[in-house]
Design an enzyme around this catalytic site. Structure first.
Site, mmCIF file in Angstrom:
data_model
loop_
_atom_site.group_PDB
_atom_site.id
_atom_site.type_symbol
_atom_site.label_atom_id
_atom_site.label_comp_id
_atom_site.label_asym_id
_atom_site.label_seq_id
_atom_site.Cartn_x
_atom_site.Cartn_y
_atom_site.Cartn_z
ATOM 1 N N GLY A 33 0.889 -1.192 0.036
ATOM 2 C CA GLY A 33 -0.213 -0.107 -0.098
ATOM 3 C C GLY A 33 0.799 1.339 0.120
ATOM 4 O O GLY A 33 0.627 2.273 -0.811
ATOM 5 N N HIS A 34 1.864 1.302 0.929
ATOM 6 C CA HIS A 34 2.643 2.410 0.939
ATOM 7 C C HIS A 34 3.663 2.702 -0.487
ATOM 8 O O HIS A 34 3.623 3.565 -0.846
ATOM 9 C CB HIS A 34 3.842 2.245 1.927
ATOM 10 C CG HIS A 34 3.300 2.248 3.474
ATOM 11 N ND1 HIS A 34 3.224 1.105 4.099
ATOM 12 C CD2 HIS A 34 2.621 3.220 4.197
ATOM 13 C CE1 HIS A 34 2.562 1.177 5.209
ATOM 14 N NE2 HIS A 34 2.195 2.612 5.453
ATOM 15 N N GLU A 145 -6.251 6.275 0.240
ATOM 16 C CA GLU A 145 -7.947 6.597 0.419
ATOM 17 C C GLU A 145 -8.226 5.324 1.652
ATOM 18 O O GLU A 145 -9.308 5.411 2.156
ATOM 19 C CB GLU A 145 -8.642 6.195 -0.727
ATOM 20 C CG GLU A 145 -8.810 7.299 -1.841
ATOM 21 C CD GLU A 145 -9.470 7.302 -2.994
ATOM 22 O OE1 GLU A 145 -10.036 6.045 -3.135
ATOM 23 O OE2 GLU A 145 -9.622 7.983 -3.793
ATOM 24 N N VAL A 173 -4.927 -0.492 -1.691
ATOM 25 C CA VAL A 173 -4.250 -1.714 -2.099
ATOM 26 C C VAL A 173 -4.738 -2.836 -1.292
ATOM 27 O O VAL A 173 -4.628 -2.596 0.186
ATOM 28 C CB VAL A 173 -2.909 -1.483 -2.065
ATOM 29 C CG1 VAL A 173 -2.144 -2.915 -2.514
ATOM 30 C CG2 VAL A 173 -2.410 -0.531 -3.057
ATOM 31 N N LEU A 181 -4.439 -3.743 2.862
ATOM 32 C CA LEU A 181 -3.255 -3.947 3.498
ATOM 33 C C LEU A 181 -3.277 -2.991 4.662
ATOM 34 O O LEU A 181 -3.406 -2.045 4.510
ATOM 35 C CB LEU A 181 -2.127 -3.689 2.646
ATOM 36 C CG LEU A 181 -2.140 -4.790 1.469
ATOM 37 C CD1 LEU A 181 -0.873 -4.265 0.502
ATOM 38 C CD2 LEU A 181 -1.887 -6.116 1.892
ATOM 39 N N SER A 183 -0.490 -2.015 8.405
ATOM 40 C CA SER A 183 0.862 -2.271 9.072
ATOM 41 C C SER A 183 0.260 -3.304 10.308
ATOM 42 O O SER A 183 0.980 -4.257 10.838
ATOM 43 C CB SER A 183 1.576 -1.092 9.542
ATOM 44 O OG SER A 183 1.767 -0.401 8.550
HETATM 45 P P1 AMP Z 1 0.597 4.629 7.668
HETATM 46 O O1 AMP Z 1 1.965 4.333 7.708
HETATM 47 O O2 AMP Z 1 -0.307 3.694 8.162
HETATM 48 O O3 AMP Z 1 0.306 6.071 8.681
HETATM 49 O O4 AMP Z 1 0.431 4.964 6.400
HETATM 50 C C1 AMP Z 1 0.797 6.037 5.504
HETATM 51 C C2 AMP Z 1 0.334 6.269 4.161
HETATM 52 O O5 AMP Z 1 -0.104 5.129 3.242
HETATM 53 C C3 AMP Z 1 -1.022 6.617 4.511
HETATM 54 O O6 AMP Z 1 -1.522 7.777 3.531
HETATM 55 C C4 AMP Z 1 -1.904 5.572 4.340
HETATM 56 O O7 AMP Z 1 -3.275 5.937 3.930
HETATM 57 C C5 AMP Z 1 -1.452 4.890 3.118
HETATM 58 N N1 AMP Z 1 -1.765 3.415 3.223
HETATM 59 C C6 AMP Z 1 -1.888 2.655 4.348
HETATM 60 N N2 AMP Z 1 -2.327 1.440 3.679
HETATM 61 C C7 AMP Z 1 -2.608 1.335 2.593
HETATM 62 C C8 AMP Z 1 -3.391 0.473 1.570
HETATM 63 N N3 AMP Z 1 -3.707 -0.677 1.951
HETATM 64 N N4 AMP Z 1 -3.586 1.209 0.257
HETATM 65 C C9 AMP Z 1 -3.304 2.344 -0.034
HETATM 66 N N5 AMP Z 1 -2.547 3.344 0.942
HETATM 67 C C10 AMP Z 1 -2.418 2.683 2.279
#
Ligand code: AMP
Length: 284
Positions: A33-34, A145, A173, A181, A183
């Site tokens: 996703g990231h 999103e 994703v 997905l 973390s």
């Molecule tokens: P995080 O590390 O969880 O704070 O996420 C960092 C960025 O990745 C944020 O903009 C999240 O919305 C995005 N993100 C996390 N999981 C996904 C995913 N499965 N699909 C798309 N973007 C994601």
């Protein structure tokens, strides 16, 4: 090429010079996703900066913060393979030096849904994202999103505070079984993971019903909520049909309407959402 790692605002500014990069803010534990956000930024910008900072102020649960994945070496590989040129990995004191006292309140959007369940969460997110945007000074910043309310909060904050950046929303994703997905998925036991599959199934069923012309929130929710029966370690916090701007509940799906859901699976909180009816492209 592995990305260049910098840990201070001063080093970041020195490395970037006058460049206005693309930017992806993360808390590490990088997954596909990231990577999709980083690839999009790398395709649209000459330079891409990824930040990795597990922001302590946005966690209301100390256990959640303690077990949050920290895997810098693996993250650097994933970020580099996806096209990141630089990783900004500050420590807590770099972001919140002694005497730090300011915070941003993004208004009503920050108080519903995730904001209701996690008071102060979006204030903390908006504040750290504003700090990061002011350090990186990106032309475009990419957010998923997957965290739809967060995306709206950040868009509102950047617009209201006239931060000169384009906030780009990117599609969620999913794993092959539909689960978005995250973390946090790594924490699910095999049994919890199997139950969590019902979350995207319920969202997809809701979209299918709307496509078939059954577009009221009452009718769709009364069919999909039983797909998520509560038990000791499975609890739906909210499941709603909402407008995509203020996230207010709506009674009928129209273009842009989203379904949003949050479920506590054991000790892990999972959130997901989908667009139920495609937005008219001209109204985007
Ligand atoms: P995080 O590390 O969880 O704070 O996420 C960092 C960025 O990745 C944020 O903009 C999240 O919305 C995005 N993100 C996390 N999981 C996904 C995913 N499965 N699909 C798309 N973007 C994601």
């Amino acid at each position: 090429m592995p990305p260049k790692v910098v840990t201070t605002h001063t080093a970041l500014r020195a490395e970037l010079g006058g460049a206005s990069p693309g930017f992806v803010a993360t808390m590490g534990g990088l997954h596909e996703g990231h990577a999709s956000l980083i690839r999009r930024s790398a395709a649209e910008n000459a330079t891409t900066v990824v930040s990795i900072f597990v922001n302590p102020t946005q966690f209301s649960n100390p256990w959640d913060l303690a077990v949050y994945p920290r895997q810098l070496e693996a993250d650097l590989d994933i970020a580099g393979a996806a096209g990141a040129d630089m990783v900004y990995a500050p420590d807590r004191d770099e972001i919140y030096p002694s005497g730090f006292a300011s915070s941003i309140d993004p208004g009503p959007l920050a108080r519903s849904w995730e904001g209701g369940a996690r008071p102060g969460h979006f204030q903390a997110v908006a504040t750290v994202v504003a700090i990061l945007l002011n350090s990186v000074l990106p032309k475009r910043a990419y957010f998923g999103e997957k965290d739809f309310q967060q995306l709206l909060v950040i868009r509102r904050m950047a617009k209201d505070l006239r931060i000169p950046v384009e906030i780009v929303g990117c599609p969620t994703v999913r794993d092959a079984d539909g689960l978005a997905l995250s973390s946090r998925n790594a924490r699910l036991s095999p049994a919890e993971r199997a139950r969590a599959r019902a979350i995207p199934k319920a969202l997809f069923r809701m979209r299918e019903m709307v496509e078939q012309g059954i577009d009221s929130s009452i009718e769709t929710l009364s069919e999909v909520l039983p797909m998520l029966p509560p038990s000791k370690d499975f609890h739906v916090d909210y499941f709603a049909m909402v407008d995509p701007v203020e996230l207010e509940p709506v009674v009928q799906a129209v273009p842009g309407t989203r379904a949003i859901v949050a479920v506590e699976v054991g000790s892990t909180r999972l959130i997901d959402n989908i667009e139920l009816v495609p937005m008219n492209t001209e109204s985007r």
